[in-house]
Write an enzyme that holds these catalytic residues in place. Structure first.
Site, mmCIF file in Angstrom:
data_model
loop_
_atom_site.group_PDB
_atom_site.id
_atom_site.type_symbol
_atom_site.label_atom_id
_atom_site.label_comp_id
_atom_site.label_asym_id
_atom_site.label_seq_id
_atom_site.Cartn_x
_atom_site.Cartn_y
_atom_site.Cartn_z
ATOM 1 N N THR A 1 -2.230 -2.456 9.198
ATOM 2 C CA THR A 1 -0.930 -3.559 9.290
ATOM 3 C C THR A 1 0.018 -2.862 9.943
ATOM 4 O O THR A 1 0.665 -2.187 8.959
ATOM 5 C CB THR A 1 -0.666 -4.064 8.070
ATOM 6 O OG1 THR A 1 -1.687 -4.755 7.438
ATOM 7 C CG2 THR A 1 0.558 -4.980 8.155
ATOM 8 N N LYS B 1 -0.409 -11.342 11.124
ATOM 9 C CA LYS B 1 -0.593 -10.477 9.878
ATOM 10 C C LYS B 1 0.660 -10.282 9.096
ATOM 11 O O LYS B 1 0.945 -10.371 8.062
ATOM 12 C CB LYS B 1 -1.187 -9.195 10.458
ATOM 13 C CG LYS B 1 -1.332 -8.219 9.103
ATOM 14 C CD LYS B 1 -2.267 -8.749 7.947
ATOM 15 C CE LYS B 1 -1.957 -7.787 6.652
ATOM 16 N NZ LYS B 1 -2.516 -8.212 5.483
HETATM 17 N N1 LIG Z 1 -3.938 -2.850 0.207
HETATM 18 C C1 LIG Z 1 -4.073 -4.013 0.313
HETATM 19 O O1 LIG Z 1 -3.934 -5.074 -0.347
HETATM 20 C C2 LIG Z 1 -3.827 -4.373 2.067
HETATM 21 C C3 LIG Z 1 -4.410 -5.608 2.297
HETATM 22 C C4 LIG Z 1 -4.578 -5.760 3.807
HETATM 23 C C5 LIG Z 1 -4.179 -4.997 4.620
HETATM 24 N N2 LIG Z 1 -3.679 -3.774 4.166
HETATM 25 C C6 LIG Z 1 -3.229 -2.423 5.022
HETATM 26 O O2 LIG Z 1 -4.342 -1.775 5.474
HETATM 27 C C7 LIG Z 1 -4.039 -0.292 5.688
HETATM 28 C C8 LIG Z 1 -4.632 0.435 4.826
HETATM 29 O O3 LIG Z 1 -3.976 0.323 3.592
HETATM 30 P P1 LIG Z 1 -4.696 0.729 2.055
HETATM 31 O O4 LIG Z 1 -4.296 -0.255 1.103
HETATM 32 O O5 LIG Z 1 -6.085 0.941 2.310
HETATM 33 O O6 LIG Z 1 -3.667 2.067 2.060
HETATM 34 P P2 LIG Z 1 -3.956 3.344 1.279
HETATM 35 O O7 LIG Z 1 -4.763 3.131 0.058
HETATM 36 O O8 LIG Z 1 -2.763 3.724 0.789
HETATM 37 O O9 LIG Z 1 -4.381 4.413 2.216
HETATM 38 C C9 LIG Z 1 -3.927 4.763 3.159
HETATM 39 C C10 LIG Z 1 -5.005 5.655 4.405
HETATM 40 O O10 LIG Z 1 -4.245 5.788 5.305
HETATM 41 C C11 LIG Z 1 -4.394 7.519 5.460
HETATM 42 N N3 LIG Z 1 -3.257 8.023 6.008
HETATM 43 C C12 LIG Z 1 -1.795 7.632 5.748
HETATM 44 N N4 LIG Z 1 -1.119 8.192 6.480
HETATM 45 C C13 LIG Z 1 -1.594 9.189 7.360
HETATM 46 C C14 LIG Z 1 -1.422 9.933 8.386
HETATM 47 N N5 LIG Z 1 -0.114 10.333 8.756
HETATM 48 N N6 LIG Z 1 -2.473 10.330 9.170
HETATM 49 C C15 LIG Z 1 -3.855 10.205 8.941
HETATM 50 N N7 LIG Z 1 -3.959 9.282 7.731
HETATM 51 C C16 LIG Z 1 -3.321 8.737 7.081
HETATM 52 C C17 LIG Z 1 -4.774 7.702 4.225
HETATM 53 O O11 LIG Z 1 -5.307 9.172 4.188
HETATM 54 P P3 LIG Z 1 -5.243 9.930 2.788
HETATM 55 O O12 LIG Z 1 -6.576 9.453 2.067
HETATM 56 O O13 LIG Z 1 -5.320 11.449 3.234
HETATM 57 O O14 LIG Z 1 -3.839 9.838 2.081
HETATM 58 C C18 LIG Z 1 -5.570 6.559 3.565
HETATM 59 O O15 LIG Z 1 -6.675 6.884 4.338
HETATM 60 C C19 LIG Z 1 -2.277 -0.570 5.780
HETATM 61 O O16 LIG Z 1 -1.806 -0.646 7.009
HETATM 62 C C20 LIG Z 1 -2.319 -1.726 4.908
HETATM 63 O O17 LIG Z 1 -0.875 -2.338 5.133
HETATM 64 C C21 LIG Z 1 -3.456 -3.256 3.110
#
Ligand SMILES: NC(=O)c1ccc[n+]([C@@H]2O[C@H](COP(=O)([O-])OP(=O)(O)OC[C@H]3O[C@@H](n4cnc5c(N)ncnc54)[C@H](OP(=O)(O)O)[C@@H]3O)[C@@H](O)[C@H]2O)c1
Length: 305
Positions: A101, A179
């Site tokens: 997102t 989104k």
């Molecule tokens: N959670 C929800 O309910 C939800 C729903 C729909 C969409 N989303 C969107 O989907 C995306 C992922 O969300 P999530 O909840 O899965 O997030 P998350 O659990 O916080 O995981 C973040 C991911 O991004 C990686 N990352 C962060 N900074 C980075 C960088 N500088 N370089 C390379 N990798 C990096 C992290 O790697 P590490 O493991 O090394 O930290 C991890 O794999 C986001 O854009 C979020 O807004 C989330």
């Protein structure tokens, strides 16, 4: 022969999406997985059936062996770094599908870079909490050139998701606009539930009585978030399901879009102010559902129920 897939970003969303790709994506080769913190790739690979995934040590390695590369990382800076690293290698003819997102204009910039390198780009942000990602029940929003989007559809509805919102042939920014605007509904829902539960407690109605109505009238996400509030999950869990920083990123993008368009999202401003309190109280471990804690504090109750 099925295309070789790679997945970059194994956070709360990416892990569930990979599980469904492996189970239902009709892959004839192991899914290549990469995550900045390698342990997460190894843990996921160990949890998947043997021979169904291979761990890449670098982004370049993941990309070089793949035809289609899915990405799902935290924010705009993370995806920009990821795509820049990917484009260091030869990416001609490959297809990038970004599920993060991000701001719509960031997505446009990525599309420009990727197509400039002779590859294709599709935006595929998703709606649904991590539990929905695990269950293959996301709503996938697809935008980009029609032919490219067609190559992604075998992996969305029926595999990672329960439905597609199909913007094929439209600019990638459209998917991200939907989104970001759609996520303001999530912010507002959590804000409304937090205020409602706080009032229910203080007025003597009681949270259980309010929850009974929510279950009956608003099944689905309202009930799920209400349950997370009542059970105390919003403050007990060490790893957030929807991290406060990501929720604030979404709010920031929505407010910036509104400003640029000459309108205002006052309800998002309220929710974001509560998220600021969540961050102060819980740090990075804060979750969007903890808006409830912030509202409780304002009402003279303890953050934790
Ligand atoms: N959670 C929800 O309910 C939800 C729903 C729909 C969409 N989303 C969107 O989907 C995306 C992922 O969300 P999530 O909840 O899965 O997030 P998350 O659990 O916080 O995981 C973040 C991911 O991004 C990686 N990352 C962060 N900074 C980075 C960088 N500088 N370089 C390379 N990798 C990096 C992290 O790697 P590490 O493991 O090394 O930290 C991890 O794999 C986001 O854009 C979020 O807004 C989330």
């Amino acid at each position: 022969m099925a295309p070789q897939l790679a997945w970059i970003g194994l956070g709360n969303m990416g892990r569930g999406m990979c599980k469904n790709l492996v189970e239902k994506g009709q892959l004839d080769k192991p899914l290549i997985i990469y995550n900045r913190t390698k342990k997460r790739s190894e843990d996921l690979s160990n949890s998947l059936p043997s021979g169904k995934s291979t761990v890449a040590s670098t982004i370049e390695e993941a990309v070089s062996g793949a035809d289609i590369i899915f990405t799902c990382v935290g924010d705009d800076a993370a995806i920009t770094e990821t795509i820049d690293a990917a484009l260091n290698g030869n990416t001609k003819g490959k297809l990038f599908v970004d599920c993060s997102t991000i701001h719509p204009e960031t997505s446009e910039e990525l599309a420009k870079k990727v197509t400039g390198a002779g590859a294709e780009f599709v935006a595929c942000p998703v709606f649904g909490a991590p539990a929905m990602a695990d269950a293959g029940q996301l709503v996938c929003v697809l935008a980009g050139p029609k032919d490219s989007v067609e190559k992604v559809k075998p992996y969305t509805k029926g595999v990672m998701g329960r439905a597609n919102v199909d913007f094929s042939g439209q600019r990638v920014r459209q998917a991200l606009l939907l989104k970001v605007i759609g996520n303001t509904f999530v912010l507002n829902m959590v804000e409304a539930l937090s205020e409602g539960h706080t009032l229910a407690e203080k007025s003597g109605l009681g949270s259980d009585n309010l929850h009974a109505l929510i279950e009956t009238m608003f099944p689905g996400p309202y009930t799920a978030y209400s349950t997370r509030m009542m059970s105390g999950d919003y403050h007990k869990r060490e790893e957030p399901l929807f991290a406060v920083d990501l929720a604030r990123k979404d709010a920031r993008h929505a407010m910036a879009l509104a400003k640029a368009a000459g309108t205002r999202l006052k309800d998002v401003e309220v929710a974001d102010a509560h998220l600021e309190q969540v961050k102060k109280h819980k740090g990075e471990a804060g979750d969007i559902a903890a808006i409830y804690g912030a509202v409780r504090q304002e009402a003279g109750l303890k953050f934790e129920n």
